[in-house]
Design an enzyme around this catalytic site. Structure first.
Site, PDB file in Angstrom:
ATOM      1  N   CYS A  31       0.848  -1.188   0.000  1.00  0.00           N
ATOM      2  CA  CYS A  31       0.000   0.000   0.000  1.00  0.00           C
ATOM      3  C   CYS A  31       0.889   1.245   0.000  1.00  0.00           C
ATOM      4  O   CYS A  31       1.780   1.372   0.846  1.00  0.00           O
ATOM      5  CB  CYS A  31      -0.914  -0.011   1.223  1.00  0.00           C
ATOM      6  SG  CYS A  31      -1.948   1.464   1.369  1.00  0.00           S
ATOM      7  N   CYS A  67       0.481   3.126   3.546  1.00  0.00           N
ATOM      8  CA  CYS A  67       0.953   2.651   4.856  1.00  0.00           C
ATOM      9  C   CYS A  67       1.973   1.518   4.781  1.00  0.00           C
ATOM     10  O   CYS A  67       2.397   1.008   5.812  1.00  0.00           O
ATOM     11  CB  CYS A  67      -0.243   2.196   5.700  1.00  0.00           C
ATOM     12  SG  CYS A  67      -1.040   0.698   5.074  1.00  0.00           S
ATOM     13  N   CYS A 116      -7.430  -0.987   1.645  1.00  0.00           N
ATOM     14  CA  CYS A 116      -6.363  -1.494   2.499  1.00  0.00           C
ATOM     15  C   CYS A 116      -6.934  -1.714   3.894  1.00  0.00           C
ATOM     16  O   CYS A 116      -7.584  -0.829   4.456  1.00  0.00           O
ATOM     17  CB  CYS A 116      -5.213  -0.486   2.553  1.00  0.00           C
ATOM     18  SG  CYS A 116      -3.907  -0.956   3.707  1.00  0.00           S
ATOM     19  N   CYS A 126      -4.991   0.906   6.517  1.00  0.00           N
ATOM     20  CA  CYS A 126      -5.226   2.357   6.535  1.00  0.00           C
ATOM     21  C   CYS A 126      -6.556   2.780   5.913  1.00  0.00           C
ATOM     22  O   CYS A 126      -6.918   3.955   5.976  1.00  0.00           O
ATOM     23  CB  CYS A 126      -4.073   3.098   5.867  1.00  0.00           C
ATOM     24  SG  CYS A 126      -3.958   2.912   4.074  1.00  0.00           S
ATOM     25  N   CYS A 160      -8.609  -5.711  -9.438  1.00  0.00           N
ATOM     26  CA  CYS A 160      -8.209  -4.681 -10.396  1.00  0.00           C
ATOM     27  C   CYS A 160      -7.794  -3.464  -9.568  1.00  0.00           C
ATOM     28  O   CYS A 160      -8.641  -2.762  -9.018  1.00  0.00           O
ATOM     29  CB  CYS A 160      -9.396  -4.388 -11.306  1.00  0.00           C
ATOM     30  SG  CYS A 160      -9.000  -3.347 -12.708  1.00  0.00           S
TER      31      CYS A 160
END
Length: 139
Positions: free
Chosen positions: A50, A53, A98, A101, A121
């Site tokens: 991510c 984070c 995510c 976060c 995707c």
């Protein structure tokens, strides 16, 4: 999606941490232009994390070419993502966030390859890539 996440920032902190395009996608639930991100073409072994984070999200062994213009994966790292129903744009889709976060990553569809038949995707600007110089992924 959780209301509280292990990693949280104020809006001002998110704007400082992310580029304007990343902020528009990850915090504003936007979408990058198809084919615009180099991660769509990434073929090396490694991990996708991510951009907000650094939570590991996907390993390269789960990435496949979907022809959609966005990086596509058939299976996330266990516990790394959460989903919600997205009813925007006169469609019903499953949005992917995510789990650490809460940042918007993309959408998941049921038209991927076996064995999961899932196609995550994911906006490339929502991820960072770290190559694993030791070789193929070990899941």
């Amino acid at each position: 999606m959780s209301d509280a996440f292990p990693f949280t920032l104020s809006d001002a902190e998110w704007r400082q941490r992310l580029s304007p395009e990343q902020y528009a996608v990850m915090r504003g639930h936007g979408t990058e232009r198809p084919g615009s991100c180099a991660l769509n073409y990434e073929k090396r072994h490694g991990k996708f994390t991510c951009a907000g984070c650094d939570q590991p999200l996907f390993v390269s062994g789960t990435k496949f070419e979907s022809g959609t213009g966005w990086p596509s994966f058939n299976d996330p790292v266990p516990g790394s993502v959460e989903t919600t129903v997205d009813r925007s744009h006169f469609m019903v889709r499953t949005e992917v966030h995510c789990a650490t976060c809460g940042s918007h990553l993309g959408h998941v569809f049921d038209d991927g390859p076996p064995p999961t038949h899932q196609r995550y995707c994911i906006n490339g600007v929502a991820m960072n890539f770290t190559a694993d110089e030791s070789g193929p992924d070990e899941a």
